[in-house]
Design a protein around this motif. Structure first.
Motif, PDB file in Angstrom:
ATOM      1  N   THR A   1      59.371  82.933 100.892  1.00 43.92           N
ATOM      2  CA  THR A   1      59.873  83.748 102.390  1.00 43.92           C
ATOM      3  C   THR A   1      60.076  82.761 103.137  1.00 43.92           C
ATOM      4  N   ASP A   2      59.204  81.598 103.128  1.00 41.61           N
ATOM      5  CA  ASP A   2      59.507  80.594 103.935  1.00 41.61           C
ATOM      6  C   ASP A   2      60.262  79.633 103.793  1.00 41.61           C
ATOM      7  N   ASN A   3      61.110  79.705 103.030  1.00 43.22           N
ATOM      8  CA  ASN A   3      62.239  78.730 102.247  1.00 43.22           C
ATOM      9  C   ASN A   3      61.556  77.575 101.614  1.00 43.22           C
ATOM     10  N   LYS A   4      60.478  77.561 100.990  1.00 42.04           N
ATOM     11  CA  LYS A   4      59.680  76.534 100.486  1.00 42.04           C
ATOM     12  C   LYS A   4      60.132  76.667  98.909  1.00 42.04           C
ATOM     13  N   VAL A   5      60.445  75.647  98.292  1.00 42.91           N
ATOM     14  CA  VAL A   5      60.704  75.625  96.888  1.00 42.91           C
ATOM     15  C   VAL A   5      59.550  75.007  96.076  1.00 42.91           C
ATOM     16  N   THR A   6      59.376  75.782  95.188  1.00 41.23           N
ATOM     17  CA  THR A   6      58.204  75.395  94.121  1.00 41.23           C
ATOM     18  C   THR A   6      58.977  75.390  92.853  1.00 41.23           C
ATOM     19  N   PRO A   7      59.051  74.322  92.220  1.00 39.00           N
ATOM     20  CA  PRO A   7      59.911  74.039  91.004  1.00 39.00           C
ATOM     21  C   PRO A   7      58.899  74.287  89.779  1.00 39.00           C
ATOM     22  N   PHE A   8      57.603  73.920  89.955  1.00 46.97           N
ATOM     23  CA  PHE A   8      56.838  73.697  88.733  1.00 46.97           C
ATOM     24  C   PHE A   8      56.150  74.997  88.346  1.00 46.97           C
ATOM     25  N   VAL A   9      56.553  75.768  87.152  1.00 49.77           N
ATOM     26  CA  VAL A   9      56.049  77.023  86.565  1.00 49.77           C
ATOM     27  C   VAL A   9      55.318  76.935  85.562  1.00 49.77           C
ATOM     28  N   TYR A  10      53.808  77.562  85.369  1.00 49.09           N
ATOM     29  CA  TYR A  10      53.097  77.290  84.277  1.00 49.09           C
ATOM     30  C   TYR A  10      52.858  78.815  83.504  1.00 49.09           C
ATOM     31  N   SER A  11      53.283  79.870  84.263  1.00 51.05           N
ATOM     32  CA  SER A  11      52.602  81.062  83.561  1.00 51.05           C
ATOM     33  C   SER A  11      53.396  82.392  84.187  1.00 51.05           C
ATOM     34  N   ILE A  12      53.406  83.506  83.479  1.00 50.49           N
ATOM     35  CA  ILE A  12      54.175  84.609  84.042  1.00 50.49           C
ATOM     36  C   ILE A  12      53.639  85.828  83.263  1.00 50.49           C
ATOM     37  N   ALA A  13      53.909  87.039  84.138  1.00 49.96           N
ATOM     38  CA  ALA A  13      53.584  88.333  83.623  1.00 49.96           C
ATOM     39  C   ALA A  13      54.100  89.280  84.369  1.00 49.96           C
ATOM     40  N   GLU A  14      54.240  90.572  83.653  1.00 51.46           N
ATOM     41  CA  GLU A  14      54.770  91.748  84.437  1.00 51.46           C
ATOM     42  C   GLU A  14      53.415  92.704  84.854  1.00 51.46           C
ATOM     43  N   ASP A  15      53.485  93.060  85.873  1.00 54.86           N
ATOM     44  CA  ASP A  15      52.294  93.974  86.339  1.00 54.86           C
ATOM     45  C   ASP A  15      52.604  95.364  85.971  1.00 54.86           C
ATOM     46  N   LEU A  16      51.683  96.284  86.275  1.00 53.08           N
ATOM     47  CA  LEU A  16      51.957  97.799  85.932  1.00 53.08           C
ATOM     48  C   LEU A  16      53.051  98.463  86.547  1.00 53.08           C
ATOM     49  N   ASP A  17      53.336  97.877  87.998  1.00 53.94           N
ATOM     50  CA  ASP A  17      54.314  98.273  88.761  1.00 53.94           C
ATOM     51  C   ASP A  17      55.748  97.759  88.598  1.00 53.94           C
ATOM     52  N   GLY A  18      56.006  97.024  87.411  1.00 54.97           N
ATOM     53  CA  GLY A  18      57.179  96.228  87.364  1.00 54.97           C
ATOM     54  C   GLY A  18      57.345  95.155  87.995  1.00 54.97           C
ATOM     55  N   ASN A  19      56.299  94.576  88.732  1.00 60.80           N
ATOM     56  CA  ASN A  19      56.704  93.208  89.601  1.00 60.80           C
ATOM     57  C   ASN A  19      56.321  91.817  88.767  1.00 60.80           C
ATOM     58  N   ILE A  20      57.029  91.022  88.998  1.00 61.89           N
ATOM     59  CA  ILE A  20      56.870  89.705  88.103  1.00 61.89           C
ATOM     60  C   ILE A  20      56.103  89.005  88.894  1.00 61.89           C
ATOM     61  N   TRP A  21      54.891  88.316  88.171  1.00 62.23           N
ATOM     62  CA  TRP A  21      53.955  87.315  88.772  1.00 62.23           C
ATOM     63  C   TRP A  21      54.189  86.092  88.009  1.00 62.23           C
ATOM     64  N   VAL A  22      54.305  84.974  88.993  1.00 67.60           N
ATOM     65  CA  VAL A  22      54.756  83.497  88.417  1.00 67.60           C
ATOM     66  C   VAL A  22      53.285  82.650  88.755  1.00 67.60           C
ATOM     67  N   GLY A  23      52.961  81.919  87.978  1.00 63.02           N
ATOM     68  CA  GLY A  23      51.904  80.998  88.249  1.00 63.02           C
ATOM     69  C   GLY A  23      52.585  79.606  88.403  1.00 63.02           C
ATOM     70  N   THR A  24      52.281  79.214  89.538  1.00 59.86           N
ATOM     71  CA  THR A  24      53.112  77.962  89.956  1.00 59.86           C
ATOM     72  C   THR A  24      51.904  76.755  90.192  1.00 59.86           C
ATOM     73  N   ASP A  25      52.415  75.549  90.692  1.00 59.18           N
ATOM     74  CA  ASP A  25      51.272  74.511  90.973  1.00 59.18           C
ATOM     75  C   ASP A  25      50.672  74.788  92.323  1.00 59.18           C
ATOM     76  N   GLN A  26      51.216  75.848  92.868  1.00 62.70           N
ATOM     77  CA  GLN A  26      50.786  76.046  94.353  1.00 62.70           C
ATOM     78  C   GLN A  26      50.288  77.508  94.404  1.00 62.70           C
ATOM     79  N   GLY A  27      49.697  78.193  93.449  1.00 66.08           N
ATOM     80  CA  GLY A  27      49.251  79.411  93.272  1.00 66.08           C
ATOM     81  C   GLY A  27      50.181  80.425  92.981  1.00 66.08           C
ATOM     82  N   PRO A  28      49.932  81.726  93.049  1.00 65.48           N
ATOM     83  CA  PRO A  28      50.670  82.701  92.549  1.00 65.48           C
ATOM     84  C   PRO A  28      51.928  83.005  93.311  1.00 65.48           C
TER      85      PRO A  28
END
Length: 760
Positions: free
Chosen positions: A527-554
């Motif tokens: 939302t701050d228009n900061k781009v994070t290209p490196f993604v290491y992990s991913i999961a869907e939570d119980l509410d249908g939201n997608i959580w992405v693990g990057t090199d700068q946190g979730p």
């Protein structure tokens, strides 16, 4: 100086997959990798690096002492047994020390905490009388075992020399160093001064490195080590001024020399040689009835040979030709690229790739555990297992992706078939060669398997439940195609490693019809228009939201139904500093999130590359827990993978040093109340943990009353499970009696009751 804390050692026979109380830990590191061995009159000890395997000679009991049982660290560099004091001395890679005596562990952190220029490492521990002599980079550290304190530090020859071993012969002490063999008079009070030591000059190349020394029958044997090709050479000394060549063998590197009452042993990777006091070879072990050894260390007690083997574990050789392999339940190795769980069973893929996603060519390693049993499948003809996809309808049926060997299918826990370029659309990047590189696996609601493949046309393929295939007609513009998840809405989210972001694909429920497919390739933009290209992990939570693990946190994607209609924006949780500045920091904004798993309470377990494991709240705004090597039995802060078993609440954690698990407090809630029960039941007066109520629906209301109906506790369940610390509202442990546990569904339409007996 000595550490004041004494830790009670909880030793027990290991049972794989055993369920303990909430918060309890279980060590699943391999006992098949042993590096050092030490023998006592009653027990034999073998170091696995993570722990010590202990064999009781009288009862035959085999047990483990590791972080879970109270050891200070992992990364054991050496062990030594003192028969005089009945103590096992353990040295770690950090130069920290533990002493196990009886059921107590004493920690001596002095060397670890002391500032010493350069690296600190202890190579060998020799015990004599009530002292342990620690040969290392800092010289010879003398430990007073009874006083549990450092007594002295000796400096043979030169301050820059590393000391690899130490031996005593009469009134002389010998040190095998990186700068030759040195000796001194043992009664000299100034052994901390290098000038008190004299180099043995009668050896060829007297300044050459020697890695082992032993005294037998007034003779001293020392091994000159050759780092590369060539041969080690053993020399024998009648005195510091008189020596001779003893033995050498081409391309044979001797690891250790150890004495026994009738002579000495020489350990090398390929054999153990036993000599009598006169230096005559009397026995050689170079095979376990046809199986080649990989020896780390071996000793002889005059009856049995005890071998620390780096792939077979602790080996007992009786009469030189009868072999017993002493292993505890667990995987055969500590490799754990990825972990999956399903219905109380765990699946570990022990393959891997390097940082550029090139093959490691690691022989296939597939480990599974369920019903208190471990099954290991290791194959030389296949390699680099990447991910394991369990069949939710049959936990003994699963698929394994490999980086080059295609897709493997297991039935009844046994390898059944392989899919590759020869019998399926899984193409190889080099025709005729085994390069069908597959990473991501996921199953949709119709039991179709979605597969990602790298380096060939058609990055996504689907194996239907009827055995037919669909190859989607797009090739993702990225050098590597990683993990894939199928969301509850049917979308497919794919990780593009090495800085290429994400690929989202929707077949609109018609995989046969390509005309209505939609897809998007994107980098993570917040939302701050900061781009994070490196993604290491991913999961869907119980509410249908997608959580992405990057090199700068979730990062979190909400409202994913509009992912193709507008520019996707990820939300990154900001945590206020509360320091008066009005500033906030991104949640775990400096961490690489290597793995994400969602528990039954919709909380997120995050594995990191450097800081262990975090548990954060369902909305990501609160850090609930951080397990690391300083505050938990975790083997390492580098997490390769983790997975929450929704059936048991157990969190399986794959670290760079092996697999460990912790019993979590949240399970997957059912659609209705199932077999509701509380444990432990009864609660004994000496129980200090929490009472657990399981078999619940998600977000169940829980009310606990005494037999008269007085409310003593109420809460909302974490997924399908709730816990109670046995305290009433006044902060007092409740009185002896029967307590009723009333539970109700979130909407109030379902209810149930159970009970528990508590003894104060």
């Amino acid at each position: 100086m000595k550490h004041g804390a004494v830790i009670f050692l909880l030793l027990f026979t290991a049972v794989a997959n055993a369920q303990g109380p909430i918060g309890s830990w279980h060590d699943h590191s391999s006992s098949c990798i042993t590096l050092r061995v030490a023998t006592g009159s009653k027990e034999v000890y073998a170091s696995t690096g993570n722990a010590v395997i202990i064999y009781n000679r009288e009862t035959g009991e085999l047990r483990k002492a590791g972080r879970v049982q109270g050891l200070s660290e992992t990364g054991i560099s050496s062990i030594g047994w003192s028969e005089e004091t009945g103590s096992l001395i353990i040295a770690y890679e950090s130069a920290n020390l533990d002493i196990i005596k009886g059921n107590n562990i004493y920690n001596i952190p002095d060397i670890r905490m002391k500032y010493i220029p350069g690296r600190k490492e202890i190579f060998r521990i020799r015990c004599r009388e009530s002292y342990a002599f620690l040969a290392g980079t800092m010289g010879i550290v003398v430990l007073d075992i009874n006083k549990k304190e450092i007594h002295d530090t000796w400096k043979p020859g030169d301050l820059s020399f590393e000391v690899y071993d130490v031996a005593f012969n009469g009134n002389l002490v010998y040190a095998a160093t990186s700068g030759g063999l040195w000796y001194a008079v043992l009664t000299n009070p100034g052994l901390s001064y290098p000038g008190s030591w004299t180099r043995v000059e009668v050896l060829p190349e007297p300044g050459a490195s020697l890695n082992a020394v032993v005294s037998v029958n007034n003779m001293v044997y020392a091994n000159r080590k050759i780092e590369s090709y060539g041969q080690d050479t053993i020399f024998v000394l009648q005195s510091p001024q008189q020596g001779a060549f003893f033995s050498s063998s081409q391309n044979l590197h001797n690891l250790s020399l150890d004495s026994y009452s009738g002579g000495f042993t020489v350990s090398s990777a390929t054999n153990v040689r036993i000599y009598n006091q006169g230096g005559t070879l009397v026995r050689t072990v170079d095979s376990y009835n046809g199986t080649a050894p990989d020896i780390g260390h071996a000793v002889y007690d005059g009856k049995d040979i005890w071998i620390a083997d780096r792939s077979m574990g602790l080996v007992r050789a009786v009469n030189g030709n009868e072999f017993g392999f002493l292993n505890l339940p667990g995987p055969l190795t500590n490799n754990n690229l990825s972990i999956s769980t399903s219905a109380g069973k765990v699946y570990i893929a022990g393959g891997g790739v390097d940082n550029s996603w090139n093959n490691l060519w690691r022989p296939l390693q597939v480990f599974t555990s369920g019903n208190n049993q471990w099954i290991s499948d290791m194959r030389q003809d296949l390699h680099d297992a990447m991910r394991i996809l369990p069949d939710p309808a049959d936990k003994n049926h699963f698929w394994v992706s490999t980086w080059g060997a295609g897709l493997l299918e297991y039935e009844n826990n046994l390898f059944a078939r392989k899919y590759d370029a020869s019998n399926s659309p899984l193409e190889t990047i080099i025709p005729g060669k085994p390069y069908s590189r597959i990473c991501g696996l996921a199953m949709d609601g119709k039991r179709n398997i979605w597969i990602t493949q790298t380096g060939v046309p058609g990055s996504v393929k689907m194996l239907r439940s009827d055995g037919t295939w669909i190859i989607f007609p797009f090739t993702i513009d990225a050098p590597t195609i990683g993990d894939i998840i199928v969301t509850s809405s049917g979308q497919k989210w794919i990780i593009l490693p090495r800085g290429y972001g994400l690929f989202v694909f929707d077949d609109n429920g018609t995989p046969d019809n390509f005309s209505d497919d939609r897809f998007r390739k994107m980098l993570v933009k917040d939302t701050d228009n900061k781009v994070t290209p490196f993604v290491y992990s991913i999961a869907e939570d119980l509410d249908g939201n997608i959580w992405v693990g990057t090199d700068q946190g979730p990062a979190i994607y909400y409202n994913t139904s509009r992912i193709f209609d507008e520019e996707p924006v990820a939300y990154r949780v900001k945590v206020p500093r509360n320091d008066g500045t009005g500033l906030a920091d991104y949640m775990l904004g400096t961490e690489i999130i290597s793995s994400i798993s969602v528990d039954g309470a919709n909380r997120k377990w995050l594995g990191t590359f450097n800081s262990g494991v975090y548990l954060i709240s369902a909305d990501g705004t609160t850090k609930i827990r951080n397990y690391n090597t300083e505050n938990s039995p975790l083997f390492s802060n580098t997490i390769a993978s983790l997975s929450v078993d929704g059936t048991t609440g157990t969190v399986w954690i794959g670290t760079s040093r092996g697999v460990i698990s912790v019993r979590g407090d949240a399970t997957t809630g059912g659609s209705s109340f199932g077999n509701i029960y509380a444990f432990p039941n009864p609660v004994r007066e000496d129980f200090n943990g929490v009472l657990t109520v399981t078999g619940l629906m998600r977000n169940s209301g829980v009310r606990i009353t005494d037999i008269s109906g007085n409310l003593v506790y109420r809460c909302t369940s974490d997924g399908g499970q709730a816990t109670w610390d046995l305290m009433n509202y006044r902060g007092e442990r409740v009185s002896t009696g029967v307590y009723l546990i009333f539970v109700s569904g979130e909407d109030g339409t379902q209810a149930a009751v159970t009970k528990v007996l508590i003894i104060k």
